[in-house]
Design an enzyme around this catalytic site. Structure first.
Site, PDB file in Angstrom:
ATOM      1  N   ASP A 290     -20.922 -20.573   2.737  1.00  0.00           N
ATOM      2  CA  ASP A 290     -20.157 -21.514   3.001  1.00  0.00           C
ATOM      3  C   ASP A 290     -20.283 -22.219   1.611  1.00  0.00           C
ATOM      4  O   ASP A 290     -20.934 -24.197   1.251  1.00  0.00           O
ATOM      5  CB  ASP A 290     -21.209 -22.607   3.885  1.00  0.00           C
ATOM      6  CG  ASP A 290     -19.501 -23.574   4.359  1.00  0.00           C
ATOM      7  OD1 ASP A 290     -18.494 -23.691   4.053  1.00  0.00           O
ATOM      8  OD2 ASP A 290     -20.245 -24.365   5.589  1.00  0.00           O
TER       9      ASP A 290
ATOM     10  N   HIS B 291     -15.871 -24.572   4.723  1.00  0.00           N
ATOM     11  CA  HIS B 291     -15.107 -24.894   5.506  1.00  0.00           C
ATOM     12  C   HIS B 291     -14.189 -25.869   4.763  1.00  0.00           C
ATOM     13  O   HIS B 291     -13.564 -26.144   6.152  1.00  0.00           O
ATOM     14  CB  HIS B 291     -16.614 -25.126   7.188  1.00  0.00           C
ATOM     15  CG  HIS B 291     -17.336 -26.334   6.666  1.00  0.00           C
ATOM     16  ND1 HIS B 291     -18.745 -26.160   6.340  1.00  0.00           N
ATOM     17  CD2 HIS B 291     -17.169 -27.518   7.387  1.00  0.00           C
ATOM     18  CE1 HIS B 291     -18.998 -27.655   6.566  1.00  0.00           C
ATOM     19  NE2 HIS B 291     -18.541 -28.150   7.050  1.00  0.00           N
TER      20      HIS B 291
ATOM     21  N   SER C  16     -19.347 -33.333   4.646  1.00  0.00           N
ATOM     22  CA  SER C  16     -19.943 -31.783   3.787  1.00  0.00           C
ATOM     23  C   SER C  16     -19.976 -31.368   1.988  1.00  0.00           C
ATOM     24  O   SER C  16     -18.335 -31.642   1.701  1.00  0.00           O
ATOM     25  CB  SER C  16     -19.206 -30.882   4.452  1.00  0.00           C
ATOM     26  OG  SER C  16     -19.741 -30.721   5.975  1.00  0.00           O
TER      27      SER C  16
END
Length: 407
Positions: A93, A64, A162
């Site tokens: 992911d 993402h 992230s």
């Protein structure tokens, strides 16, 4: 004999490898955690995240982070390298990228299955653009079934973290920090590092499926023949529970027609795919489950723990026009009992905003939260909890729960 005893005593005295002090751990691994910057086709900045070096010239980040990017770089301080995508695994992911002429050392991976609740862990990433930030905490939970578990931690992460690393006390990579529950205190999650070994094969499978269609021939694989598929005349009976008053209202979805992969409920008022994906809805019956539903429903095909997506849409199903902006994440699996039968369910958390349009005035921005429990064996959501708060009218809270299936 004496020599053997002395050798055994020495091994016992040595015990496991000593935990590193936080400053020593940071010095050991921080050179292997890089910032990611992405850009659009006009070289304008899009987003920022983190990445961890896992092999010579190879880093891993969250997919993402790279979404919608035309190009991206990895950087530390004033040093930047152009990078290219090598292995994408959007369901988990995880995306592996490669960098030419890159000499940063790879991290060591913790042994598979070594994560244990209560152990001290350290997160290193780039929260809000602050490069190489260290935070510590404990591993507070293992969420999901064996082989698909997410790592829950109290180590702080934030937007920009992230793709960063979650390390054990010896500086070995336990997981890739992926998301935090908004307003959830210390509820932060990472995907396990042991998934990295499966990345090349899973990426190849995903790319082949995309090229050839879901069944390899350009067609979506039909679901009607699977166990638990909807059948003509079947009725799914739910109860809608008002969280403030306790009022319980029966809600029934009856299968009136099946055409190909489309299942028609309540004389066509609701149309789903055989796996529960929403096709259309003209008459909502299930409270917020129906009225606030994204156009394609609350689930996604082939969901796995850690899978994330974002939904932005406008709905007027309840007669009150509203716009939604929701972030979704599959946060694990659990079990629920429906009509005496124990079902494995996937838990999907939604959080974001509902912009209610009332009359000609400005839209009210209302925090919206929901949790859906999807049972693959039934191909549908069996429990749905949602709430939002109006400025003057207070909290609205509902639960829609499947109580039995009439066949």
């Amino acid at each position: 004999m004496r020599a053997g005893v002395l050798c055994l005593a020495a091994l016992l005295a040595a015990g496991p490898a000593a935990a590193l002090e936080p400053d020593a751990l940071f010095a050991k691994v921080s050179g292997s955690v890089w910032a990611v910057r992405t850009f659009d086709a006009q070289a304008r900045p899009l987003s920022a995240g983190s990445a961890v070096v896992i092999a010579p010239g190879r880093l891993v980040t969250n997919c993402h982070v790279l979404a919608k990017a035309s190009s991206f770089v990895v950087r530390q301080e004033n040093v930047a390298y152009g990078a290219t995508l090598e292995y994408p695994d959007p369901q988990r992911d995880l995306c592996q990228v490669k960098v030419a002429n890159f000499t940063a050392p790879p991290v060591a991976l913790a042994p598979a299955g070594s994560a244990r609740v209560g152990q001290r862990v350290y997160a290193i990433g780039n929260p809000r653009g602050l490069e190489n930030t260290l935070s510590d905490g404990i591993l507070s939970g293992l969420r999901g079934d064996e082989g698909e578990r997410l790592l829950q931690t109290t180590a702080a992460i934030a937007p920009g973290s992230s793709g960063g690393g979650l390390f054990d006390s010896e500086g070995r990579l336990l997981g890739i920090t992926t998301f935090a529950a908004k307003d959830g205190g210390s509820l932060n999650f990472a995907v396990p590092a042991e998934w990295l070994a499966e990345l090349p094969a899973r990426a190849k499978t995903a790319l082949e499926a995309r090229a050839g269609g879901a069944d390899g021939n350009g067609r979506g694989a039909p679901a009607a023949g699977r166990p638990g598929a909807p059948r003509l005349g079947e009725v799914f009976e739910y109860v809608l529970i008002d969280g403030l008053t306790g009022v319980r209202t029966p809600v029934r979805y009856r299968v009136d027609r099946i055409e190909g992969d489309n299942v028609y409920y309540n004389q066509g008022a609701r149309v789903e795919k055989a796996d529960g994906q929403l096709v259309s809805m003209t008459s909502p019956a299930g409270g917020l489950f129906d009225a606030a539903s994204p156009p394609d429903g609350w689930t996604r095909p082939a969901m796995t723990p850690g899978m994330r997506w974002r939904s932005e849409y406008t709905s007027s199903s309840s007669g009150e026009k509203a716009r939604y902006a929701l972030d979704a994440a599959v946060i694990g699996t659990s079990r629920l009992t429906v009509d005496g039968e124990a079902l494995s369910v996937q838990q999907i958390a939604f959080e974001g905003w509902m912009f209610a349009l009332v009359g000609t005035g400005p839209a009210q921005a209302l925090p919206f939260k929901a949790t859906a429990y999807y049972a693959p064996d039934l191909g549908r959501v069996v429990r749905f909890e949602a709430e939002y708060r109006r400025v003057y009218l207070g909290m609205t809270r509902e639960t829609l729960e499947l109580v039995r299936v009439w066949r």
